[in-house]
Design a protein around this motif. Sequence first.
Motif, PDB file in Angstrom:
ATOM      1  N   SER A  42      13.324   7.577  -8.043  1.00  0.00           N
ATOM      2  CA  SER A  42      12.525   7.133  -6.893  1.00  0.00           C
ATOM      3  C   SER A  42      13.422   6.689  -5.741  1.00  0.00           C
ATOM      4  CB  SER A  42      11.605   5.979  -7.301  1.00  0.00           C
ATOM      5  OG  SER A  42      10.742   6.397  -8.336  1.00  0.00           O
ATOM      6  N   ILE A  55       7.900   3.197  -4.974  1.00  0.00           N
ATOM      7  CA  ILE A  55       8.491   1.893  -5.271  1.00  0.00           C
ATOM      8  C   ILE A  55       9.589   2.066  -6.319  1.00  0.00           C
ATOM      9  CG2 ILE A  55       6.442   0.585  -4.625  1.00  0.00           C
ATOM     10  CD1 ILE A  55       6.061   0.118  -7.747  1.00  0.00           C
ATOM     11  N   THR A  63       7.723   3.982 -12.028  1.00  0.00           N
ATOM     12  CA  THR A  63       6.833   4.997 -11.452  1.00  0.00           C
ATOM     13  C   THR A  63       5.776   5.399 -12.472  1.00  0.00           C
ATOM     14  OG1 THR A  63       8.684   5.790 -10.137  1.00  0.00           O
ATOM     15  CG2 THR A  63       6.782   7.264 -10.323  1.00  0.00           C
ATOM     16  N   ASP A  82       8.537  13.046  -7.110  1.00  0.00           N
ATOM     17  CA  ASP A  82       9.125  12.029  -7.985  1.00  0.00           C
ATOM     18  C   ASP A  82       8.179  11.835  -9.171  1.00  0.00           C
ATOM     19  OD1 ASP A  82      10.542   9.857  -8.986  1.00  0.00           O
ATOM     20  OD2 ASP A  82       9.575   8.429  -7.644  1.00  0.00           O
TER      21      ASP A  82
HETATM   22 MG   LIG Z   1      10.640   5.815 -10.360  1.00  0.00          MG
END
Ligand SMILES: [Mg+2]
Length: 327
Positions: A42, A55, A63, A82
């Motif tokens: 991320s 985030i 995530t 992601d």
């Molecule tokens: Mg992540």
Amino acid sequence: MRVAGSERMGPMSVRTQSPQPSEDLHRAGFACFVGRPNAGKSTLTNALVGQKVAITSNRPQTTRHTVRGIVHRPDAQLILVDTPGLHKPRTLLGERLNDVVRTTWAEVDVIGFCLPADQKIGPGDRFIAKELAAIKKAPKVAIVTKTDLVDSKQLAEQLIAVDQLGKELGFAWAEIVPVSATAGKQVDLLADLLIPLLPEGPALYPEGDLTDEPEQVMIAELIREAALEGVRDELPHSIAVVVEEMLPREDRPADKPLLDIHANLYIERTSQKGIVIGPKGKRLKDVGIKSRKQIEALLGTPVFLDLHVKVAKDWQRDPKQLRKLGF
Ligand SMILES: [Mg+2]
Ligand SMILES: Nc1nc2c(ncn2[C@@H]2O[C@H](COP(=O)(O)OP(=O)(O)OP(=O)(O)O)[C@@H](O)[C@H]2O)c(=O)[nH]1
């Protein structure tokens, strides 16, 4: 073995320049980042996009859904996907998250496999690499992340180990790219190397769009990120946030708007309430202040954040609760 962007790798053949874009060709497509929890997927997505779209935290399994970040170039649009960290699932949520990863990598044009430079390749990485070996359709790029944490000798060893891993499993990496997302090292080069692996085609998102995350989801994520800070053990996994309502405050003059945001922070057990709320409510208040600043920056408007803590008993294992929380 070819390592992108490295001049100090000695006898290995190296590439120090980005591929030249051809003049009238436009490429657009999807590249996903996969890897163990905490590998830096991320953070790398955000660095490439140039803005926070996902985030991040030092807790594993931050995530929980795919987040798209869009990189715009005159000759290309690179859409990064992601994904949650692939791990050995212990709950129904864990299984769902792993399913999301596997669905994603089956759909994208390129797979970026993230391995941290500062950790030896372990069973978790091998497990993922083995599954990747079975995917024939998409080229696979190995991304060695967090290079700022190691010296050049350690990095060289890791790059060799990554190369070896591909060979053991009977496939060749399209590229091996060392990067540091936090130091901004080789981040642009990574985009330069991913783009030629995308199909030709027109842009898929409007110019200037950096993500397709709905505002409400981004806001809930910013609250969860603030709530993750400083909590330990099982608690990070137990926290879920849902934005219930967003309404402009009535009777405000046009030049002084205020947006009321009502959000619930869910935990799994009553015993966790005290930790999240903190002595005299201080922790929750800090979470509110911290996330509100970020939400205001995101929306460009003053916000009143009304944050409540609720118990959703064992939600990570309960299909009904999971559905309610959007999984
Ligand atoms: Mg992540
Ligand atoms: N020093 C350093 N730390 C990094 C770098 N990239 C990420 N990190 C840190 O590594 C931790 C994990 O980063 P994330 O980006 O949240 O990792 P992730 O792979 O998305 O993790 P999950 O979502 O849990 O799968 C955070 O504390 C980051 O600040 C980097 O390039 N250098």
